[in-house]
Design an enzyme around this catalytic site. Sequence first.
Site, PDB file in Angstrom:
ATOM      1  N   HIS A  46      58.187  41.617  51.550  1.00 29.12           N
ATOM      2  CA  HIS A  46      58.881  41.783  50.263  1.00 29.12           C
ATOM      3  C   HIS A  46      59.150  40.408  49.645  1.00 29.12           C
ATOM      4  O   HIS A  46      60.244  39.856  49.833  1.00 29.12           O
ATOM      5  CB  HIS A  46      60.219  42.499  50.471  1.00 29.12           C
ATOM      6  CG  HIS A  46      60.096  43.948  50.798  1.00 29.12           C
ATOM      7  ND1 HIS A  46      60.028  44.929  49.846  1.00 29.12           N
ATOM      8  CD2 HIS A  46      60.015  44.583  51.999  1.00 29.12           C
ATOM      9  CE1 HIS A  46      59.922  46.119  50.427  1.00 29.12           C
ATOM     10  NE2 HIS A  46      59.908  45.927  51.740  1.00 29.12           N
ATOM     11  N   CYS A 101      54.743  45.855  50.094  1.00 24.91           N
ATOM     12  CA  CYS A 101      55.076  46.660  51.267  1.00 24.91           C
ATOM     13  C   CYS A 101      54.373  48.019  51.190  1.00 24.91           C
ATOM     14  O   CYS A 101      53.180  48.107  51.433  1.00 24.91           O
ATOM     15  CB  CYS A 101      56.585  46.767  51.420  1.00 24.91           C
ATOM     16  SG  CYS A 101      57.038  47.178  53.117  1.00 24.91           S
ATOM     17  N   GLU A 104      59.914  39.693  46.739  1.00 25.35           N
ATOM     18  CA  GLU A 104      60.979  39.729  45.719  1.00 25.35           C
ATOM     19  C   GLU A 104      62.315  39.238  46.257  1.00 25.35           C
ATOM     20  O   GLU A 104      63.147  38.736  45.506  1.00 25.35           O
ATOM     21  CB  GLU A 104      61.111  41.144  45.135  1.00 25.35           C
ATOM     22  CG  GLU A 104      61.675  42.223  46.075  1.00 25.35           C
ATOM     23  CD  GLU A 104      60.608  42.951  46.892  1.00 25.35           C
ATOM     24  OE1 GLU A 104      59.519  42.357  47.096  1.00 25.35           O
ATOM     25  OE2 GLU A 104      60.860  44.089  47.343  1.00 25.35           O
TER      26      GLU A 104
END
Length: 533
Positions: A508, A382, A510
Amino acid sequence: MSKTKYIFFTGGVVSSLGKGIAAASLGVLLKYQGYRVTIQKFDPYLNIDPGTMSPYQHGEVFVTDDGCETDLDLGHYERFIDTSLNRSNNITSGMVYWDVLNKERRGDYLGATVQIVPHITNEIKSRIAVHNDENVDIVITEIGGTVGDIESLPFIEAIRQFQYENDEDCVHVHLTLVPFLESSGEFKTKPTQHSTKELRSIGIQPDIIVCRSHLPLDKDIKRKVAMFCDVKGDAVIGAHNAKSIYDVPLILEQQGMDRVVCHKLGLAESKSDLAHWKRFVQNMHDPTNISLTIAIVGKYTNLSDCYLSVAEALKHAAAHQNCNIQIQWINAEDLRPETVDTYLGHVHGILIPGGFGERGIDGKIQATRYARDHAIPFLGLCLGMQIAVIEFAQHVCGLPDAMSVEFDPGTANPVIHLMANQEEVVNKGGTMRLGQYECHIHPNTQLASLYPSNVIFERHRHRYEFNPVYKEMFEKKGMVFSGMSPDQRLVEVIELPSHPYFLACQFHPEFKSRPLTPHPLFMGFLRAARLMV
Ligand code: GLN
């Protein structure tokens, strides 16, 4: 299964005992029993959501597929039960009051005096019942805070009423602390007894008590807790400090917590098979693993909670590649041309996570430049992608004043900017691209070699985008735009084919990494980092 069942988690004695992990761990066990589980969190604060709260106070903001900014416990839930959740899974007092007050203004209460009981409590109960559908067998609800807090009282009263109305279908789990006193060399159950008493005084008798402790509890202590808190002997579950959060489901399973829950709810039990989970945990702790040092260059460096999902995603990928991760948290403000070598000279990979605001931007650019120049594997997430773009513009494309308009609204080279249609929205109060979006992967790129499909869905939380005016210039200088929005207007992933692993994404990743299915971008990153050893 016909009727939805409900499990409520309350906490006692002190906060930060890991109620979210305990709830998520029970979720894992029930899922392996074959039940469809969802987990929701009630947060007693008045903010509508944690989106505007400082990560220092509240840790990371976790984003769901449907674009809700939620508490970081939602991340644990998703990772543990391997299920994507949505906005109905995180309810704050702010949301509840907001809805009740809006209804009051619309006249929905037909002239009644609007009160905490029954209007707020009814609203809370409706947020539990919303999960009562044919796709969910068991709803686990975690009540944030500690029993005795003023803020959480309406939630506790709501679950008390909920049980009154659905008695057969509810289980109450109370999580407390059993401290060990060094001076007398014994565990102390008194705080647990008091906390249970407090819970009973508001009308809830726990069915199960989970005792957090430093070391495993012996039978006598468990017996004492059972006797004085009035729960069955096998319903006192010890949760001693574990090597990792992923060990907790195994600790609870050894003591048959899922069996106790199924028995109380009248649910059939099967012999659950946690083999895959166990293998993941074993890999994670395997002493023969090689050790990798990964630098995370961020703005919040003393609190790993601020980048929780990033750290977890690294652990997942590491376990699948038999390596251990040493995360070196680096405060971006410490990185200057004369210090960067000392901080980054020995690392096997550099990761720039998401973030907002100007502080630390220069240091992040230094770190990115260092990774690019020294062929160190790089992953930008990001803001990390935006930094990679700025660095490339400044040092490869010969645009030394290139910047994001977030940090320099008047920059002559706004390589990261607001899209024309977004500018208007921002003027009206500001909004972000939030939640899951589709991304198309260009063939024959590193990105294409990492994902099993060329159409992927990833979660976003940002306001600014790559400025397409600069795309051709960047391409000529060797940057590849390997992931784009379906209409090809928004840049989602960039990479440098001349580098062993230099990849950055506007989303993102993650948030979508799970213990048993690590994320492809983290896998690729660590595969490259391994080659640096
Ligand atoms: N501040 C940047 C933006 O708003 C990046 C946000 C982030 O990293 N989550 O676009």
